[in-house]
Design a protein around this motif. Structure first.
Motif, PDB file in Angstrom:
ATOM      1  N   VAL A 141      20.501 -27.797  -6.797  1.00 32.80           N
ATOM      2  CA  VAL A 141      20.556 -28.980  -5.919  1.00 32.80           C
ATOM      3  C   VAL A 141      20.091 -28.599  -4.516  1.00 32.80           C
ATOM      4  CG1 VAL A 141      22.062 -30.686  -4.838  1.00 32.80           C
ATOM      5  CG2 VAL A 141      22.399 -30.083  -7.249  1.00 32.80           C
ATOM      6  N   LEU A 142      20.614 -27.486  -4.017  1.00 28.76           N
ATOM      7  CA  LEU A 142      20.254 -27.006  -2.669  1.00 28.76           C
ATOM      8  C   LEU A 142      18.756 -26.823  -2.509  1.00 28.76           C
ATOM      9  CD1 LEU A 142      22.368 -24.067  -1.201  1.00 28.76           C
ATOM     10  CD2 LEU A 142      22.022 -26.351  -0.289  1.00 28.76           C
ATOM     11  N   THR A 143      18.148 -26.153  -3.470  1.00 30.43           N
ATOM     12  CA  THR A 143      16.728 -25.816  -3.336  1.00 30.43           C
ATOM     13  C   THR A 143      15.809 -26.978  -3.701  1.00 30.43           C
ATOM     14  OG1 THR A 143      16.822 -24.815  -5.537  1.00 30.43           O
ATOM     15  CG2 THR A 143      16.982 -23.332  -3.662  1.00 30.43           C
ATOM     16  N   LYS A 144      16.324 -27.942  -4.472  1.00 28.75           N
ATOM     17  CA  LYS A 144      15.477 -29.060  -4.898  1.00 28.75           C
ATOM     18  C   LYS A 144      15.720 -30.339  -4.099  1.00 28.75           C
ATOM     19  CE  LYS A 144      13.791 -26.867  -8.647  1.00 28.75           C
ATOM     20  NZ  LYS A 144      14.413 -26.929  -9.986  1.00 28.75           N
ATOM     21  N   ALA A 145      16.477 -30.232  -3.019  1.00 30.51           N
ATOM     22  CA  ALA A 145      16.829 -31.429  -2.238  1.00 30.51           C
ATOM     23  C   ALA A 145      15.594 -32.159  -1.712  1.00 30.51           C
ATOM     24  CB  ALA A 145      17.748 -31.058  -1.083  1.00 30.51           C
ATOM     25  N   GLY A 146      14.483 -31.442  -1.587  1.00 23.44           N
ATOM     26  CA  GLY A 146      13.254 -32.068  -1.113  1.00 23.44           C
ATOM     27  C   GLY A 146      12.481 -32.787  -2.201  1.00 23.44           C
ATOM     28  N   GLN A 147      12.922 -32.646  -3.447  1.00 27.49           N
ATOM     29  CA  GLN A 147      12.214 -33.230  -4.590  1.00 27.49           C
ATOM     30  C   GLN A 147      12.808 -34.551  -5.030  1.00 27.49           C
ATOM     31  OE1 GLN A 147      10.112 -30.573  -3.876  1.00 27.49           O
ATOM     32  NE2 GLN A 147       9.464 -31.277  -5.893  1.00 27.49           N
ATOM     33  N   ASP A 148      13.917 -34.913  -4.434  1.00 31.36           N
ATOM     34  CA  ASP A 148      14.614 -36.129  -4.829  1.00 31.36           C
ATOM     35  C   ASP A 148      13.666 -37.331  -4.816  1.00 31.36           C
ATOM     36  OD1 ASP A 148      17.274 -37.722  -5.076  1.00 31.36           O
ATOM     37  OD2 ASP A 148      16.203 -38.674  -3.430  1.00 31.36           O
ATOM     38  N   ASP A 149      13.508 -37.976  -5.955  1.00 31.84           N
ATOM     39  CA  ASP A 149      12.610 -39.130  -5.979  1.00 31.84           C
ATOM     40  C   ASP A 149      13.337 -40.409  -6.409  1.00 31.84           C
ATOM     41  OD1 ASP A 149      10.936 -37.471  -8.718  1.00 31.84           O
ATOM     42  OD2 ASP A 149      12.989 -38.177  -8.545  1.00 31.84           O
ATOM     43  N   ASP A 150      14.621 -40.383  -6.227  1.00 30.59           N
ATOM     44  CA  ASP A 150      15.431 -41.537  -6.606  1.00 30.59           C
ATOM     45  C   ASP A 150      16.344 -41.887  -5.430  1.00 30.59           C
ATOM     46  OD1 ASP A 150      16.937 -43.453  -7.873  1.00 30.59           O
ATOM     47  OD2 ASP A 150      18.127 -42.028  -9.042  1.00 30.59           O
ATOM     48  N   PRO A 151      15.741 -42.451  -4.374  1.00 27.64           N
ATOM     49  CA  PRO A 151      16.496 -42.672  -3.142  1.00 27.64           C
ATOM     50  C   PRO A 151      17.682 -43.624  -3.330  1.00 27.64           C
ATOM     51  CG  PRO A 151      14.384 -43.799  -3.063  1.00 27.64           C
ATOM     52  CD  PRO A 151      14.376 -42.981  -4.292  1.00 27.64           C
ATOM     53  N   ASN A 152      18.779 -43.270  -2.679  1.00 25.25           N
ATOM     54  CA  ASN A 152      19.989 -44.075  -2.750  1.00 25.25           C
ATOM     55  C   ASN A 152      19.977 -45.172  -1.708  1.00 25.25           C
ATOM     56  OD1 ASN A 152      21.613 -42.132  -4.479  1.00 25.25           O
ATOM     57  ND2 ASN A 152      20.928 -40.856  -2.787  1.00 25.25           N
TER      58      ASN A 152
ATOM     59  N   PRO B  65       6.942 -24.229  -4.967  1.00 22.37           N
ATOM     60  CA  PRO B  65       7.620 -23.219  -4.137  1.00 22.37           C
ATOM     61  C   PRO B  65       9.147 -23.309  -4.246  1.00 22.37           C
ATOM     62  CG  PRO B  65       6.608 -24.935  -2.784  1.00 22.37           C
ATOM     63  CD  PRO B  65       6.104 -25.124  -4.169  1.00 22.37           C
ATOM     64  N   GLU B  66       9.707 -24.495  -4.453  1.00 22.77           N
ATOM     65  CA  GLU B  66      11.173 -24.636  -4.581  1.00 22.77           C
ATOM     66  C   GLU B  66      11.667 -23.832  -5.786  1.00 22.77           C
ATOM     67  OE1 GLU B  66       9.304 -27.170  -6.157  1.00 22.77           O
ATOM     68  OE2 GLU B  66       8.559 -27.648  -4.150  1.00 22.77           O
ATOM     69  N   GLU B  67      10.859 -23.857  -6.845  1.00 20.65           N
ATOM     70  CA  GLU B  67      11.245 -23.152  -8.074  1.00 20.65           C
ATOM     71  C   GLU B  67      11.320 -21.644  -7.810  1.00 20.65           C
ATOM     72  OE1 GLU B  67      11.946 -25.108 -10.595  1.00 20.65           O
ATOM     73  OE2 GLU B  67      12.554 -23.455 -11.920  1.00 20.65           O
ATOM     74  N   GLU B  68      10.298 -21.138  -7.120  1.00 22.05           N
ATOM     75  CA  GLU B  68      10.273 -19.711  -6.780  1.00 22.05           C
ATOM     76  C   GLU B  68      11.417 -19.352  -5.846  1.00 22.05           C
ATOM     77  OE1 GLU B  68       6.654 -17.063  -5.898  1.00 22.05           O
ATOM     78  OE2 GLU B  68       5.904 -19.103  -5.712  1.00 22.05           O
ATOM     79  N   THR B  69      11.654 -20.224  -4.857  1.00 22.02           N
ATOM     80  CA  THR B  69      12.753 -19.992  -3.916  1.00 22.02           C
ATOM     81  C   THR B  69      14.084 -19.954  -4.660  1.00 22.02           C
ATOM     82  OG1 THR B  69      11.531 -21.106  -2.154  1.00 22.02           O
ATOM     83  CG2 THR B  69      13.901 -20.879  -1.846  1.00 22.02           C
ATOM     84  N   LYS B  70      14.233 -20.871  -5.587  1.00 23.74           N
ATOM     85  CA  LYS B  70      15.448 -20.910  -6.393  1.00 23.74           C
ATOM     86  C   LYS B  70      15.613 -19.591  -7.159  1.00 23.74           C
ATOM     87  CE  LYS B  70      15.892 -22.400 -10.397  1.00 23.74           C
ATOM     88  NZ  LYS B  70      15.575 -23.164 -11.604  1.00 23.74           N
ATOM     89  N   ASP B  71      14.550 -19.102  -7.772  1.00 21.20           N
ATOM     90  CA  ASP B  71      14.622 -17.850  -8.534  1.00 21.20           C
ATOM     91  C   ASP B  71      15.006 -16.677  -7.633  1.00 21.20           C
ATOM     92  OD1 ASP B  71      13.937 -19.209 -10.795  1.00 21.20           O
ATOM     93  OD2 ASP B  71      11.828 -18.625 -10.771  1.00 21.20           O
TER      94      ASP B  71
END
Lengths: 237, 237
Positions: B105-116, B208-214
């Motif tokens: 969640v932390l690393t993918k927060a920029g990928q959110d495509d379902d705005p609340n 890059p988020e995926e790599e950062t997460k790893d």
DNA sequence: TATTTATAATAGCATTACTATCATAAAAGT
DNA sequence: ACTTTTATGATAGTAATGCTATTATAAATA
């Protein structure tokens, strides 16, 4: 560090070299004091001029604006730390001890009590770097300034330390990311200990640098060691 | 995240609640766009007023100054991430899987495509947080603002994640320091990938988020796992 | 001695970061 | 229906900031 050394920068964020004149040196030494006292936002060239018995206009002949002066101070700091790391590690052959020593230099940079350069107070400069250095690259001009070479000093230190990581474990896949994270955390945790203690476990009593060093030493070596030599995959996840 | 939720802050960095009026919501939504476009330094209330067809003076009725508006945006972001972490982890019983999910969640927060929230673009807000958030606490007013509760949201998330670390290994001595380091690095490494690639190994291509997460997953679990349960000392040194 | 260079002194200007006042329209209370 | 409050817009004004330009003068250099 007893003999006089000279720290020079790899780029020109200044208009006129501050080291070359009395006024230039006063600009550096007093700006360190004043930025520390007021914070970077409240610091102005007018106030600095008043402090050193000179004028705004005279200071503008050395630096285009206060941001470039901050770039100078932070770059000088990283060049100085890089020199110290090199000096303190160059005859340590064991890669683990070498990296450990380097980490000690990083975390203890604020404790230096043997100043090299008469007009630069490294201990106050350290506090400025802890509190303000992220502002040098968090701007819209970061790419242009990067092209001008403004961040060469921190990059050089990062490269040197990343190489030490690889000397210890050539299979570790993220040496630069690990080092930049540790470099950042070394300052951040000290800042948190003082101002946002809920974000750390380091206590702002006695020797926070020592605790920070222990925290980072464990983090650094655990991370490096848990990658098997000749295996690029971790066993987590 | 499909049903409408409401993110509320634990403090009042505003003069008038922006959510309560049309103008308030426009201030939030357009300030996100404008800070992202101009950078925080170049952003002014006058420019924002022009952008939303209002005036400087009207905006000053909502926020004392642009710094407090940034505090609002960053606090909102952390409250939203905290909510998302809670929502995404609350039915995961395995502590390792739970922390892993939280890190995602932390690393993918920029990928959110379902705005609340209709008027908040979380993807642009994420970019602002990556580039500007350190400015909210790197000021001379940090202690006063901390007393006012301005950093409660990030502290709450840090506490929650630190607890997950302890659930995994109660003997780990620096859970908050480790988490704040990882939270910071998640953003920092993304920024470095884009602007200062020599300071990281993460490439600004594809994911890059995926790599950062790893990178962070390995760092996080190596560090936690290398402390023996019932032993507080590491074997490095 | 002539000339370049460095600094100080002063002025000025556009922008920023606000604060204050007043008019008006909409909303809420009675 | 009528006051009264509330929210916004319009306008003005002020001190500080972030510069640039000009001139005078002293010191260093050629």
């Amino acid at each position: 560090m007893a003999t006089s050394i000279h720290i020079s920068l790899d780029h020109k964020c200044y208009l006129r070299e501050p080291e070359s004149t009395e006024l230039g040196k006063k600009i550096i030494s007093e700006s360190i004091r004043l930025i520390n006292a007021l914070g970077f936002e409240q610091f102005t060239f007018k106030k600095l001029g008043a402090e050193i018995g000179s004028t705004e206009a005279s200071i503008y002949r050395y630096f285009e604006n206060k941001h470039k002066l901050l770039v100078y101070l932070v770059s000088w700091y990283w060049a100085w730390v890089d020199y110290t790391v090199m000096f303190q590690t160059h005859n340590i052959s064991d890669p683990r001890k070498r990296l450990c020593r380097a980490l000690e230099v990083l975390t203890k940079a604020g404790q230096d009590d043997d100043p090299n350069i008469a007009y630069i107070d490294e201990r106050i400069l350290y506090r400025i770097v802890v509190a303000e250095s992220s502002k040098v690259y968090h701007t819209k001009e970061v790419d242009a300034e990067n092209k001008e070479g403004y961040f060469l000093e921190i990059k050089r230190l990062c490269r040197r330390l990343a190489q030490m990581v690889l000397d210890l474990n050539p299979a570790y896949p993220y040496p630069h990311a690990l080092i930049s994270t540790v470099m950042d955390a070394a300052h951040q945790q000290m800042y948190f200990a003082k101002h946002l203690p809920s974000l750390t476990d380091i206590k702002d009593t006695q020797h926070p640098e020592e605790e920070t060093k222990d925290f980072l030493k464990h983090l650094l070596f655990s991370t490096i060691d848990s990658i098997q030599y000749k295996s690029k995959q971790s066993n987590h996840g």
